[in-house]
Design a protein around this motif. Structure first.
Motif, mmCIF file in Angstrom:
data_model
loop_
_atom_site.group_PDB
_atom_site.id
_atom_site.type_symbol
_atom_site.label_atom_id
_atom_site.label_comp_id
_atom_site.label_asym_id
_atom_site.label_seq_id
_atom_site.Cartn_x
_atom_site.Cartn_y
_atom_site.Cartn_z
ATOM 1 N N UNK A 92 83.335 2.489 54.075
ATOM 2 C CA UNK A 92 84.129 2.346 52.855
ATOM 3 C C UNK A 92 84.149 3.612 51.997
ATOM 4 N N UNK A 93 82.998 4.234 51.693
ATOM 5 C CA UNK A 93 83.057 5.441 50.856
ATOM 6 C C UNK A 93 83.833 6.583 51.515
ATOM 7 N N UNK A 94 83.712 6.716 52.841
ATOM 8 C CA UNK A 94 84.441 7.758 53.559
ATOM 9 C C UNK A 94 85.941 7.513 53.459
ATOM 10 N N UNK A 95 86.346 6.271 53.696
ATOM 11 C CA UNK A 95 87.764 5.943 53.668
ATOM 12 C C UNK A 95 88.332 6.064 52.256
ATOM 13 N N UNK A 96 87.555 5.649 51.260
ATOM 14 C CA UNK A 96 88.024 5.772 49.886
ATOM 15 C C UNK A 96 88.266 7.235 49.520
ATOM 16 N N UNK A 97 87.333 8.084 49.885
ATOM 17 C CA UNK A 97 87.508 9.507 49.594
ATOM 18 C C UNK A 97 88.682 10.090 50.375
ATOM 19 N N UNK A 98 88.807 9.661 51.610
ATOM 20 C CA UNK A 98 89.851 10.207 52.485
ATOM 21 C C UNK A 98 91.246 9.847 51.986
ATOM 22 N N UNK A 99 91.439 8.614 51.525
ATOM 23 C CA UNK A 99 92.769 8.140 51.160
ATOM 24 C C UNK A 99 93.037 8.173 49.660
ATOM 25 N N UNK A 100 92.062 8.624 48.872
ATOM 26 C CA UNK A 100 92.245 8.645 47.417
ATOM 27 C C UNK A 100 93.386 9.561 47.014
ATOM 28 N N UNK A 101 93.587 10.639 47.760
ATOM 29 C CA UNK A 101 94.658 11.560 47.411
ATOM 30 C C UNK A 101 96.033 10.937 47.471
ATOM 31 N N UNK A 102 96.170 9.855 48.245
ATOM 32 C CA UNK A 102 97.438 9.119 48.305
ATOM 33 C C UNK A 102 97.513 8.030 47.237
ATOM 34 N N UNK A 103 96.470 7.934 46.424
ATOM 35 C CA UNK A 103 96.450 6.901 45.398
ATOM 36 C C UNK A 103 96.097 5.526 45.923
ATOM 37 N N UNK A 104 95.444 5.471 47.079
ATOM 38 C CA UNK A 104 95.109 4.206 47.731
ATOM 39 C C UNK A 104 93.679 3.805 47.390
ATOM 40 N N UNK A 105 93.488 2.547 47.037
ATOM 41 C CA UNK A 105 92.151 1.991 46.823
ATOM 42 C C UNK A 105 91.780 1.162 48.051
#
Length: 334
Positions: free
Chosen positions: A225-238
């Protein structure tokens, strides 16, 4: 909107909620939501029509938690896209949904999420068909009794619960960027009993157990979860994981008959199991991503000694995921 509880009421409500959670039986069964809904800390329901104008995709949505999730989203006004394997079951599911919400919009997209080539195909189909995607719920699941491999040669539960969802999300990011989109991985309480096995993600060593493989793959979801959150945060995705509790679904009946027989009277129904997923994706503004949620509250990801994971282990798992899904940049953003 629920009134804000006083400090004392909030403290008592929080304490009761935590006791339910740590007891497992009380918190995971239908007793949990029955009690929590009466606590002053229970958050308000989504507003009617909260998802009007939104597009939501749900994998494994022909029965059980997936169908209940699709219905909850449809009732809130979303256009729902069923991403499923079986066309006959898909048509029955769409008919069931439209019986409940006659003016709803339900689309079908056929895909085996464990087959990464099929994930690439359906993702291209969705990008062409959907103007934007606001919700992506990864619910498809399986618990094979013997070790089974996906078309690409990966152990099935890891392909279906980890590789397929990560790849699908990556490919659908163009439709989610800038939408305050939400991605939900539907996990399982079984993961609490397992530590991360980044040393053997394909389950090639030891005697294979379907329940253990399932729980390991769900542990992998939560650890990422933390990896994916950081990875996709730039797209504004939670990104979230939701734990449905002990729910009475066809999967439980088929894969865990003894568990179903012993716990049947206290199992949640599918709607109760899907409730937090629907609530979470309808919140405005969205809660911060990267956590595990159950009964409308973020929960700890570890409750037993010996299951905690070091960052290096998560990075090794991510490298395996990035390689297995053939992500263009590998683990560069992990």
């Amino acid at each position: 909107m629920s009134p804000t509880p006083s400090g004392a009421a909030a403290a008592v409500g929080g304490a009761v909620d935590t006791v339910l959670d740590r007891s497992v039986v009380l918190g995971f069964s239908r007793i949990g939501p029955a009690v929590r809904r009466r606590l002053p800390t229970w958050p308000a329901d989504p507003a009617p029509g909260a998802l009007i104008g939104r597009h939501a995709a749900v994998t494994g949505a022909t029965s059980g938690l997936g169908l209940a999730t699709a219905l909850g989203l449809l009732r809130l006004g979303a256009t729902v896209h069923l991403v499923v394997r079986n066309p006959e079951k898909a048509e029955r599911a769409r008919a069931t949904l439209l019986d409940e919400v006659p003016d709803g919009a339900v689309e079908i997209h056929l895909c085996d999420v464990a087959d990464l080539d099929d994930v690439r195909r359906v993702s291209a189909e969705l990008l062409a068909a959907v103007p934007h995607l606001d919700v992506l719920v990864h619910n498809a699941g399986a618990m094979p009794p013997t070790r089974t491999e996906s078309p690409q040669g990966h152990e099935l539960t890891m392909a279906l619960h980890v590789l397929g969802p990560v790849l699908m999300t990556e490919l659908l990011l163009p439709a989610m960027t800038g939408r305050h989109a939400r991605v939900v991985l539907v996990t399982s309480g079984g993961m609490y009993a397992q530590r991360l096995r980044e040393d053997d993600p394909e389950y090639r060593t030891g005697d294979y157990s379907g329940t253990t493989a399932y729980a390991r793959s769900k542990r992998a979801q939560v650890e990422l979860l933390p990896v994916l959150q950081e990875r996709w945060a730039g797209a504004g995705v939670e990104v979230y994981a939701t734990h449905p509790g002990w729910a009475d679904t066809p999967g439980v009946v088929d894969s865990l008959p003894t568990f179903h027989r012993l716990t049947g009277p206290v199992l949640r129904d599918a709607a109760e199991g899907a409730e937090t997923t629907v609530w979470l994706v309808a919140q405005d503004p969205p809660p911060p991503g990267g956590g595990l949620w159950h009964d409308r509250r973020e929960r700890p990801t570890h409750v037993r000694p010996g299951t905690r994971t070091e960052g290096a282990s998560v990075r090794r798992l991510w490298d395996w995921v990035a390689d297995g899904a053939r992500l263009a940049d590998g683990g560069a953003r992990a």
